[in-house]
Scaffold this motif. Structure first.
Motif, PDB file in Angstrom:
ATOM      1  N   GLU A  45       0.832  -1.206   0.000  1.00 48.81           N
ATOM      2  CA  GLU A  45       0.000   0.000   0.000  1.00 48.81           C
ATOM      3  C   GLU A  45       0.868   1.258   0.000  1.00 48.81           C
ATOM      4  O   GLU A  45       0.542   2.243  -0.659  1.00 48.81           O
ATOM      5  CB  GLU A  45      -0.954   0.000   1.191  1.00 48.81           C
ATOM      6  N   ARG A 102       2.222   1.651  -3.474  1.00 58.16           N
ATOM      7  CA  ARG A 102       1.136   2.093  -4.359  1.00 58.16           C
ATOM      8  C   ARG A 102       0.927   3.611  -4.218  1.00 58.16           C
ATOM      9  O   ARG A 102       0.801   4.337  -5.198  1.00 58.16           O
ATOM     10  CB  ARG A 102      -0.135   1.329  -4.009  1.00 58.16           C
ATOM     11  N   GLU A 130      -4.108   4.953  -8.144  1.00 56.66           N
ATOM     12  CA  GLU A 130      -3.666   3.739  -7.466  1.00 56.66           C
ATOM     13  C   GLU A 130      -4.304   2.479  -8.025  1.00 56.66           C
ATOM     14  O   GLU A 130      -3.651   1.449  -8.139  1.00 56.66           O
ATOM     15  CB  GLU A 130      -3.936   3.839  -5.963  1.00 56.66           C
ATOM     16  N   GLU A 131      -5.581   2.557  -8.393  1.00 55.86           N
ATOM     17  CA  GLU A 131      -6.272   1.361  -8.876  1.00 55.86           C
ATOM     18  C   GLU A 131      -5.760   0.885 -10.234  1.00 55.86           C
ATOM     19  O   GLU A 131      -6.035  -0.242 -10.646  1.00 55.86           O
ATOM     20  CB  GLU A 131      -7.795   1.577  -8.909  1.00 55.86           C
ATOM     21  N   GLU A 132      -4.996   1.712 -10.940  1.00 59.60           N
ATOM     22  CA  GLU A 132      -4.451   1.313 -12.234  1.00 59.60           C
ATOM     23  C   GLU A 132      -3.093   0.629 -12.129  1.00 59.60           C
ATOM     24  O   GLU A 132      -2.553   0.146 -13.121  1.00 59.60           O
ATOM     25  CB  GLU A 132      -4.326   2.539 -13.150  1.00 59.60           C
TER      26      GLU A 132
END
Length: 194
Positions: free
Chosen positions: A123, A126, A137-139
């Motif tokens: 995390e 990220r 972040e989700e990519e």
């Protein structure tokens, strides 16, 4: 707030004031106004609670940087802006970094806590990638975390270790950025001399 949230806030306070090793369950209970049984009920153990508190502190730290970072993602201007922010907040962050170094250097004295912190590194990586590149972040995928994220994390940890060891000789954001530019040029051959 309920006991769960009170415990988390109390643990954050204890981490900043005492670090991982010196914080006791009773310290957390005193800081949170809760009871000892609440720790086990809500978090399973003191170490799990402290790890969650540490992760929360790091998330709060990162969120402050998302607001108002200069420069486009991936630019030297963004790189420098992040390190200026890190160094500007080193006084308040220093105790948190010292606490994480405590665990890292503690070897096998705190194996559960060390394992929990190691599991949360993804995390952190990220978040750093997102801050520095502007990529949501989700990519990001696992390869991003294990390459670029690990690189940025090493830079952050190294800079904070320099500051903890000797603030007077630690690199400034300008020096750190210049070092990055020079290293990149050396690796890519850009600006290479004949």
């Amino acid at each position: 707030m309920g006991h769960r949230e009170d415990l988390l806030e109390g643990a954050k306070k204890c981490l900043v004031e005492k670090g991982f090793v010196r914080t006791t369950a009773r310290d957390i209970v005193s800081a949170s106004g809760t009871n000892l049984a609440s720790i086990g009920y809500h978090y399973g153990s003191k170490d799990a609670l402290l790890t969650q508190a540490f992760t929360g502190l790091m998330e709060e730290w990162g969120e402050n940087f998302h607001k108002g970072l200069d420069g486009e993602g991936g630019s030297l201007e963004r790189f420098r802006a992040l390190w200026e922010g890190v160094l500007a907040r080193r006084e308040e962050s220093g105790r948190i970094w010292a606490a994480s170094m405590e665990v890292a250097l503690g070897g096998d004295r705190l194996p559960e806590l060390r394992a929990l912190l190691a599991a949360s590194q993804g995390e952190g990586r990220r978040g750093l990638i997102s801050l520095l590149t502007g990529t949501p972040e989700e990519e990001l995928d696992e390869r991003d975390l294990r390459t670029l994220g690990a690189f940025y994390q090493a830079l952050l940890n190294g800079l904070m270790l320099q500051w903890l060891f000797d603030p007077g000789s630690a690199a400034t954001a300008e020096e750190f950025t210049e070092g990055m530019r020079r290293a990149a040029e050396g690796v890519t051959g850009a600006g290479a001399r004949d």
